[in-house]
Design a protein around this motif. Structure first.
Motif, PDB file in Angstrom:
ATOM      1  N   ALA A 245       0.777  -1.085  -0.018  1.00 60.31           N
ATOM      2  CA  ALA A 245       0.037   0.096  -0.023  1.00 60.31           C
ATOM      3  C   ALA A 245       0.824   1.429   0.056  1.00 60.31           C
ATOM      4  CB  ALA A 245      -1.035  -0.001   1.331  1.00 60.31           C
ATOM      5  N   GLU A 246       2.076   1.159   0.777  1.00 56.78           N
ATOM      6  CA  GLU A 246       2.791   2.513   0.791  1.00 56.78           C
ATOM      7  C   GLU A 246       3.366   2.530  -0.702  1.00 56.78           C
ATOM      8  OE1 GLU A 246       5.135   3.170   4.612  1.00 56.78           O
ATOM      9  OE2 GLU A 246       6.654   2.883   3.222  1.00 56.78           O
ATOM     10  N   GLU A 248       2.277   1.653  -3.674  1.00 56.93           N
ATOM     11  CA  GLU A 248       1.200   2.096  -4.609  1.00 56.93           C
ATOM     12  C   GLU A 248       1.046   3.441  -4.277  1.00 56.93           C
ATOM     13  OE1 GLU A 248       0.166   0.676  -7.111  1.00 56.93           O
ATOM     14  OE2 GLU A 248       1.235  -1.079  -6.528  1.00 56.93           O
ATOM     15  N   ALA A 249       1.043   4.203  -3.255  1.00 57.52           N
ATOM     16  CA  ALA A 249       0.658   5.352  -2.903  1.00 57.52           C
ATOM     17  C   ALA A 249       1.802   6.457  -3.215  1.00 57.52           C
ATOM     18  CB  ALA A 249       0.575   5.816  -1.236  1.00 57.52           C
ATOM     19  N   ARG A 338       6.235  -1.634  -7.963  1.00 54.82           N
ATOM     20  CA  ARG A 338       5.774  -0.232  -8.203  1.00 54.82           C
ATOM     21  C   ARG A 338       7.013   0.680  -8.137  1.00 54.82           C
ATOM     22  NH1 ARG A 338       3.107   3.902 -10.334  1.00 54.82           N
ATOM     23  NH2 ARG A 338       2.757   5.531  -8.706  1.00 54.82           N
TER      24      ARG A 338
END
Length: 759
Positions: A245-246, A248-249, A338
């Protein structure tokens, strides 16, 4: 182990033996200050203590730094453990991460102790930083300092169906237990499938329960084999959701604190199948009239420090992994895709943040100056090594002709100058070909190739080396703490063994104090294209120390460099990320610099990533061994040409050059003669015939056994023993142990891959 009392005044005899004894008896009190206090060292005696420590380290009898000395192979007082199991009373049991059983012996196991008021309580599957306690030798303890990684421990095994649904999972490692799988928890696994399971609960009696998390598939695929290696070596390979999540952000980097270098025609030169590109290069003639014939070389490296900030979840995961791990079928990356394949990959035609070093060389390749910059760049071309080489050789079909003339040819001209300086410097020049396994569409071995070593490879390698040197130099000048890549000179003990061996070939070796890589190169040149070439290359390789990461600079013996730090691969090595942060901080280049906590734990970090590197190398090697054993399992009885790559008291390790994998020949199967181990001569010699087999010999063997899951093969020797002179007393000493070593009818235990010395 009970602590040894501080010596009394009468006992304070400062000697090598006394120092080693004190360190062995006091593993938790072995700093330089502790030693000085223990032996009452003051004034001029401090020099004596320093010399004793230096001698013991050079001989390989002492490891560590002035902050904590240990015996070689011993665990540091604080180390990273993985909690793997529970004892009969429910207590947690943990093993050291990165422990190599082949090299260091049986894996020690510690009973975990943690305070109830700790912020995070560790459980099975978690990794912790712990203080080791050997007060009770038969029950060593580990006191948890902090939790490093929390995860549900996945186990790997072979699924076996049970009547009525469900089944159980047989482990592929002896230290794991079997698990029962409920009827609705199989995820469609078939009998014989390799599966990953999530332990669900532990029952008071009987086997623990679990559920199938992933069906890997048939044991006969390469993915299954590499997955076994990941579990066997405890390599993290599933990113936690919070880390993903980190990643992708994260978004594109801004121009903040950056110079705009997008017009400079930097290019990437990589393998054709590369998915991430972390370095780009450029070269041009130096227009400064004070440097006639000189060059300006630019190396730009992906600015990973912009995205991976100290204290973030991405940072914690990257530090835990230490580096990317490469298998024939896949890569286990240090960073999520990512970051590694997108935001930090220097794709052609796309703006990307980078740290760049611009270096000035004279016409003979000697560096005159360098300067680091934080930039925004845009790669002007993505070029494969083979295409770049063909373009320079006169076949520019695959590369834009403009790029060939304005970028590639200047790069090659600059490399020609740097090569002259490299040859003058004289780094260690061992002939160590690397094989590459190519798989077919089904994930099985198609063929094993020996990739051609091109000038394009050497060019990029030399530019990266120079950038690494520049990074170490500027950080030293700014008195900024960093992590070095160090390669110590061979220990006195190893040199003496090598010297004894070389005497058998009438080859001299310089005294240790004056020894340089050029001395080894002279020996290698003397045996080039002779029957001893392979043998001498192998023995010299084994005499070398292992390169590691360290906070203290020991130089790099192999490259013959006084200072060296890894800077050029931050996408796949955590050490490089630390060096990037150090540069950002030391040079005032903006955000993302080395934090205070980073600096306070550099020594701990260096040890952790050195362990991670060894762990990755072992996993890669084991995967290749398993893969080749599986590939050849259907060729039992076939004859192969091999080369003896290891000689032990138990037998011979023979490598098949075509495949790059080893098999073992037990000493008991070599014939009717009694064979003795000649340690100096790296040979097994018959007691009666004085004929035998030596390291480096080319032999004919027959494959008699292949065990894919173990990655082991056993051969039968077909070649006759040859005349070999006994070299030193080691042979005669072995002869006196004749009947203990090899009695008629005795079948020695077949050694595993660990019988071969670690490189």
């Amino acid at each position: 182990m009970a602590k040894r009392a501080i010596p009394t005044t009468d006992e304070r005899s400062l000697s090598r033996e006394a120092v080693l004894r004190f360190i062995a008896d006091n593993p938790q009190r072995a700093t330089k200050r502790d030693l000085a206090k223990a032996f009452g060292v003051k004034g001029a005696a401090r020099v004596t203590l320093k010399d004793i420590i230096a001698d013991l380290q050079s001989e390989g009898l002492l490891a560590g730094t002035r902050k904590q000395f240990t015996q070689p192979g011993a665990l540091p007082s604080m180390t990273v453990l993985e909690i793997r199991d529970r004892d009969d009373e429910g207590g947690l049991l943990a093993d050291p991460v990165g422990w190599d059983e082949n090299d260091l012996g049986p894996r020690p196991r510690f009973a975990i102790r943690q305070k109830r008021d700790q912020a995070a309580i560790a459980g099975v599957g978690d990794r912790v930083l712990a203080q080791l306690d050997f007060e009770t030798p038969d029950r060593p303890l580990a006191h948890v300092i902090r939790l490093l990684e929390r995860k549900t421990a996945r186990a790997l095994g072979v699924f076996r169906t049970a009547p009525g649904g469900g089944g159980r999972v047989e482990p592929v490692e002896r230290r794991q237990s079997e698990y029962l799988i409920g009827a609705g928890e199989t995820r469609g696994a078939k009998d014989g499938d390799l599966v990953e399971i999530e332990p669900s609960s532990r029952v008071k009696s009987g086997l623990p329960l679990g559920s199938v998390a992933e069906v890997i598939g048939s044991l006969h695929t390469e993915k299954a084999i590499s997955t076994i290696a990941l579990h066997a070596h405890s390599i993290p390979h599933v990113f936690p959701k919070s880390v993903l999540a980190e990643a992708e952000a994260a978004g594109p980097a801004s121009m903040q604190d950056r110079e705009d270098w997008r017009a400079l025609p930097l290019v990437t030169i990589d393998p054709r199948d590369a998915k991430d590109h972390d370095d780009a290069v450029h070269a041009a003639d130096d227009t400064d009239q004070s440097n006639p014939g000189g060059f300006v070389v630019t190396v730009a490296i992906a600015d990973v420090s912009w995205y991976i900030r100290p204290g973030s979840k991405l940072d914690a995961e990257a530090k835990l992994r230490g580096n990317s791990v490469y298998f024939p079928d896949r890569v286990v990356p240090m960073l999520p895709e990512r970051i590694s394949n997108d935001l930090c990959s220097l794709r052609d035609g796309v703006d990307r943040p980078a740290l760049a070093v611009r270096m000035i060389f004279d016409r003979d390749g000697h560096k005159r100056d360098h300067r680091f910059h934080r930039i925004m760049m845009r790669s002007h071309a993505k070029i494969a090594y083979q295409d770049a080489q063909e373009a320079i050789n006169g076949s520019p079909d695959l590369v834009d002709p403009t790029i060939v003339e304005t970028v590639l040819r200047p790069l090659w001209s600059a490399y020609a100058a740097l090569k002259r300086a490299r040859d003058q410097r004289g780094p260690l020049d061992l002939d160590l070909p690397e094989r590459k396994i190519l798989l077919n569409a089904a994930g099985r071995v198609d063929r094993v190739i020996l990739p051609e070593r091109l000038d394009a490879h050497k060019l990029i390698e030399e530019f990266m080396i120079q950038a690494n040197v520049a990074a170490a130099e500027v950080l030293e000048q700014r008195k900024q703490a960093l992590i070095y890549r160090v390669h110590d000179s061979p220990s006195l003990a190893r040199l003496e063994t090598l010297r004894d061996f070389l005497r058998t070939l009438d080859l001299p070796l310089a005294k240790a104090g004056a020894l340089r890589p050029s001395h080894f190169n002279g020996i290698l040149h003397a045996v080039k294209e002779t029957e001893h070439e392979s043998l001498v290359n192998e023995v010299i390789l084994r005499s070398q120390s292992q390169a590691v990461y360290a906070q203290d600079n020991l130089g790099h013996f192999g490259l013959n460099l006084a200072r060296y730090a890894h800077f050029t691969s931050p996408i796949r090595r955590y050490a490089d990320l630390i060096v990037h942060r150090a540069l950002v901080k030391a040079l005032g280049l903006g955000d993302g610099g080395l934090s205070k906590e980073d600096e306070e734990h550099l020594e701990e970090t260096a040890e952790a990533i050195s362990q991670a590197e060894r762990r990755a190398m072992a996993a890669e090697r084991d995967t290749i061994d398993r893969l080749i054993a599986h590939h050849l399992a259907e060729r039992l009885g076939d004859q192969f040409t091999g080369k003896i790559q290891g000689v032990t008291k138990s037998g011979l390790f023979v490598q098949l050059p075509t495949f790059g994998a080893d098999g073992f020949i037990p000493i008991s199967t070599l014939g009717t003669d009694y064979y003795h181990y000649d340690e100096v001569g790296h040979a097994l010699i018959g007691e009666r015939t004085k004929r035998g087999f030596r390291l480096g010999d080319t032999v004919e063997v027959k494959l008699v056994e292949a065990i894919p899951l173990a990655g082991s093969m056993r051969f039968e020797m077909l070649s006759e023993a040859r005349d070999l002179p006994a070299t030193t007393g080691s042979f005669h000493k072995a002869a006196r142990r004749s009947h203990r070593l090899h009695r008629p009818g005795r079948q020695p235990k077949i050694a595993g891959k660990g019988g071969r010395k670690k490189r």
